[in-house]
Motif scaffolding. Structure first.
Motif, PDB file in Angstrom:
ATOM      1  N   GLY A   1       0.813  -1.196   0.000  1.00 20.60           N
ATOM      2  CA  GLY A   1       0.000   0.000   0.000  1.00 20.60           C
ATOM      3  C   GLY A   1       0.855   1.258   0.000  1.00 20.60           C
ATOM      4  N   THR A   2       0.188   2.402  -0.022  1.00 20.84           N
ATOM      5  CA  THR A   2       0.914   3.672  -0.083  1.00 20.84           C
ATOM      6  C   THR A   2       1.787   3.884   1.147  1.00 20.84           C
ATOM      7  OG1 THR A   2      -0.873   4.646  -1.401  1.00 20.84           O
ATOM      8  CG2 THR A   2       0.671   6.159  -0.341  1.00 20.84           C
ATOM      9  N   LEU A   3       1.230   3.628   2.338  1.00 24.35           N
ATOM     10  CA  LEU A   3       1.998   3.828   3.562  1.00 24.35           C
ATOM     11  C   LEU A   3       3.202   2.890   3.623  1.00 24.35           C
ATOM     12  CD1 LEU A   3      -0.826   4.319   6.222  1.00 24.35           C
ATOM     13  CD2 LEU A   3       0.599   6.067   5.130  1.00 24.35           C
ATOM     14  N   ARG A   4       3.035   1.669   3.134  1.00 23.13           N
ATOM     15  CA  ARG A   4       4.153   0.726   3.145  1.00 23.13           C
ATOM     16  C   ARG A   4       5.246   1.171   2.182  1.00 23.13           C
ATOM     17  NH1 ARG A   4       3.749  -5.872   2.372  1.00 23.13           N
ATOM     18  NH2 ARG A   4       5.944  -6.314   2.860  1.00 23.13           N
ATOM     19  N   VAL A   5       4.838   1.694   1.039  1.00 27.12           N
ATOM     20  CA  VAL A   5       5.820   2.207   0.084  1.00 27.12           C
ATOM     21  C   VAL A   5       6.592   3.378   0.695  1.00 27.12           C
ATOM     22  CG1 VAL A   5       6.102   3.377  -2.127  1.00 27.12           C
ATOM     23  CG2 VAL A   5       4.539   1.445  -1.929  1.00 27.12           C
ATOM     24  N   ILE A   6       5.869   4.251   1.415  1.00 27.22           N
ATOM     25  CA  ILE A   6       6.508   5.438   1.981  1.00 27.22           C
ATOM     26  C   ILE A   6       7.489   5.066   3.089  1.00 27.22           C
ATOM     27  CG2 ILE A   6       6.093   7.560   3.279  1.00 27.22           C
ATOM     28  CD1 ILE A   6       3.443   7.839   1.796  1.00 27.22           C
ATOM     29  N   PHE A   7       7.021   4.258   4.055  1.00 24.85           N
ATOM     30  CA  PHE A   7       7.792   4.043   5.267  1.00 24.85           C
ATOM     31  C   PHE A   7       8.701   2.815   5.223  1.00 24.85           C
ATOM     32  CE2 PHE A   7       4.207   6.636   6.779  1.00 24.85           C
ATOM     33  CZ  PHE A   7       4.907   7.637   7.422  1.00 24.85           C
ATOM     34  N   GLN A   8       8.429   1.851   4.335  1.00 25.48           N
ATOM     35  CA  GLN A   8       9.265   0.652   4.292  1.00 25.48           C
ATOM     36  C   GLN A   8      10.178   0.598   3.076  1.00 25.48           C
ATOM     37  OE1 GLN A   8       7.085  -2.994   4.823  1.00 25.48           O
ATOM     38  NE2 GLN A   8       6.295  -2.401   6.835  1.00 25.48           N
ATOM     39  N   ILE A   9       9.912   1.413   2.078  1.00 23.25           N
ATOM     40  CA  ILE A   9      10.735   1.371   0.872  1.00 23.25           C
ATOM     41  C   ILE A   9      11.484   2.687   0.667  1.00 23.25           C
ATOM     42  CG2 ILE A   9      10.693   1.136  -1.645  1.00 23.25           C
ATOM     43  CD1 ILE A   9       8.336  -0.764  -1.314  1.00 23.25           C
ATOM     44  N   LEU A  10      10.737   3.797   0.672  1.00 23.90           N
ATOM     45  CA  LEU A  10      11.382   5.088   0.407  1.00 23.90           C
ATOM     46  C   LEU A  10      12.116   5.644   1.620  1.00 23.90           C
ATOM     47  CD1 LEU A  10       8.633   6.819  -1.765  1.00 23.90           C
ATOM     48  CD2 LEU A  10      10.683   5.604  -2.518  1.00 23.90           C
ATOM     49  N   LEU A  11      11.535   5.497   2.809  1.00 22.54           N
ATOM     50  CA  LEU A  11      12.173   6.050   4.006  1.00 22.54           C
ATOM     51  C   LEU A  11      13.561   5.457   4.272  1.00 22.54           C
ATOM     52  CD1 LEU A  11      12.122   7.878   6.457  1.00 22.54           C
ATOM     53  CD2 LEU A  11      10.816   6.124   7.682  1.00 22.54           C
TER      54      LEU A  11
END
Length: 308
Positions: A205-215
């Motif tokens: 999901g969007t939050l997973r992409v933000i905090f687990q991949i991009l962060l």
């Protein structure tokens, strides 16, 4: 024999250059650390000995005392430096956390999202960096003092608002670190959008992409934001000095002013050893943070130029 001397000459020159380089570095290091060494030694003086002694290159007291350092760590009869230290620590941790969070989310929004007026808003935020902080002191004071329904304020009469309350620190903590936001935006723009799309195709999901991949990719920059925000908040003198008055609201930099005033004796002569020692309480933690984490500052700035 000729070949041996030919090979040994460059080695001798190389060793000589290393010795000279280390001597130069040692000299520069001594010059940079001399004020800190002077402050540490001056803290062992009594007030009378410090004012009557002709100080040399290194001030060595004849009658060393720990009284000044006891005031720094334990406080005096009417002050508590431990309370000031904890106030500074809590405020620094709180402000650093929210600066990292808001800077990353703002940088992500400007780098990844498309919305109307994005470029104008981004340029406006960058333009605020050109405004000196001292210009905002009076407007910020009036804003806090006239905060509605707080500190005796209502629609018709005025009061103290949020002045001299923890809201002064809490509302100032989550502010966006504009430089951090800019660095996150610049770095995320180098990361290909295909990475987001691939993760979403795998069910993220969007939050997973933000905090687990991009962060995780922005950790050097997040470290840079954390260190610079922590140093700035720890050394901040203006906020507690102008917006708070109670003793229990003071942080270490602002409390030093009060302790320094209290250090002036009946005759009106300042107790310089105590004032210098109190200054160490603010200086040393900031130096330790910078000394141990300076590499992350360089990495954070360098990461903005890495191509994806």
């Amino acid at each position: 024999m000729v070949s041996v001397s030919a090979h040994s000459s460059p080695r001798r020159k190389l060793q000589l250059s290393h010795v000279l380089a280390h001597l130069v570095l040692a000299g520069v290091g001594l010059v940079l650390f001399y004020p800190l060494i002077f402050m540490i030694l001056a803290g062992f003086f009594t007030k009378d000995e410090f004012t009557t002694t002709v100080l040399g290159f290194l001030p060595i007291p004849k009658h060393a005392t720990l009284d000044n350092y006891l005031v720094l760590f334990k406080g005096s009869s009417d002050t508590s430096t431990r309370m000031y230290f904890m106030n500074s620590l809590y405020r620094t941790l709180y402000s650093t956390f929210f600066a990292m969070l808001t800077s990353f989310l703002a940088g992500y929004a400007f780098a990844r999202l498309k919305f109307k007026g994005k470029d104008a808003l981004f340029l406006t935020l960058l333009a605020t960096q050109m405004i000196p902080g001292t210009i905002a002191l009076i407007p910020t004071y009036l804003q806090l003092a006239r905060w509605p329904f707080a500190g005796g304020n209502d629609i018709f009469t005025g009061g103290t608002g949020l002045l001299d309350t923890w809201w002064v620190y809490l509302l100032g903590g989550p502010a966006i670190n504009i430089m951090g936001m800019f660095l996150v935006k610049q770095s995320l723009e180098k990361v290909p959008f295909e990475l987001d799309e691939a993760a979403k195709m795998d069910g993220a999901g969007t939050l997973r992409v933000i905090f687990q991949i991009l962060l995780p990719l922005q950790m050097p920059i997040m470290a840079f934001i954390a260190i610079t925000t922590a140093l700035g908040t720890w050394n901040d003198f203006a906020t507690p000095f102008f917006y708070t008055t109670s003793d229990h609201m003071q942080t270490l930099p602002s409390a030093i002013t009060r302790l320094s005033s209290a250090a002036v004796g009946p005759g009106g002569s300042p107790n310089y050893p105590m004032m210098i020692t109190l200054g160490l309480g603010t200086t040393v933690p900031a130096l330790l943070i910078f000394f141990f984490f300076q590499k992350y500052i360089v990495q954070g700035l360098a990461n903005t130029g890495i191509k994806g």
